[in-house]
Write an enzyme that holds these catalytic residues in place. Structure first.
Site: not given
Ligand code: 5GP
Length: 185
Positions: A103, A107, A163, A169
């Site tokens: 991942e 957050d 992004d 990105r």
């Protein structure tokens, strides 16, 4: 070739290409040692983890396979809804396999928690998580991260696969965006 200029929207570089390389070298060494002799499946979470996964997978010295899942993201806004949906599921059956979720960033923790529950229910032989970035100050649910790249402060970050509204990105570093950009002011 001339170096590309840092875009105006970038406030600060948090991890340089060299720092990312060093962290990935270390991670890949640990994973290669931990999974030696076992069949390993890496599950990359699109889109944010595509560069991280590609660079990590190429550093592994053990046989492994790769699959992808796509989950709902926050879209162009930088606020968490806490609601996670599958957009694209795995092709692979993971029952009895050794699985690592790859991942980009944790957050609030909702996405990884959702994934861990979803994949555990499919009865893999083992399930771990490998995360490039974590924002501990933002955490709302407890999730276990087995391999972690960097801890970062509560800022919206872009680059190296991450992004903002599908931009930035392919920056070769990880950088914080100026708050005016995502606060819309
Ligand atoms: P969580 O469910 O842990 O709140 O969020 C995880 C997902 O939110 C990540 O996979 C990523 O798509 C997105 N996300 C959270 N923070 C950031 C950030 O600073 N930058 C970017 N580009 N995506 C983020």
């Amino acid at each position: 070739m001339k170096d590309k200029a840092v875009p105006d929207e970038i406030q600060e570089i948090l991890a340089t290409t060299k720092q990312i390389d060093q962290v990935l070298d270390k991670m890949a060494r640990r994973i290669s040692a931990d999974y030696s002799g076992r069949d390993l499946l890496l599950i990359g979470i699109l889109k944010g983890a595509f560069i991280f996964l590609a660079d990590l997978a190429r550093r592994l010295t053990i046989p492994h396979s790769v699959d992808f899942m796509s989950l709902s993201s926050y879209g162009a806004t930088a606020t968490a809804s806490g609601e996670v949906r599958i957009i694209m599921d795995l092709r692979t059956f993971i029952r009895d396999k050794h699985v690592i979720i790859v991942e980009d960033i944790v957050d609030t923790g909702y996405t990884l928690q959702y994934l861990q529950h979803l994949l555990e229910a499919r009865r893999p032989a083992s399930l771990r998580s490998c995360v490039l970035l974590s924002k501990p100050d933002r955490r709302l649910v407890n999730v276990k991260i087995d391999y972690l790249g960097f801890e970062i402060p509560d800022q919206w970050v872009v680059g190296y696969g991450l992004d903002y509204a599908d931009r930035f990105r392919t920056l070769p570093y990880i950088a914080a965006l100026r708050p005016q950009v995502y606060a819309g002011g």
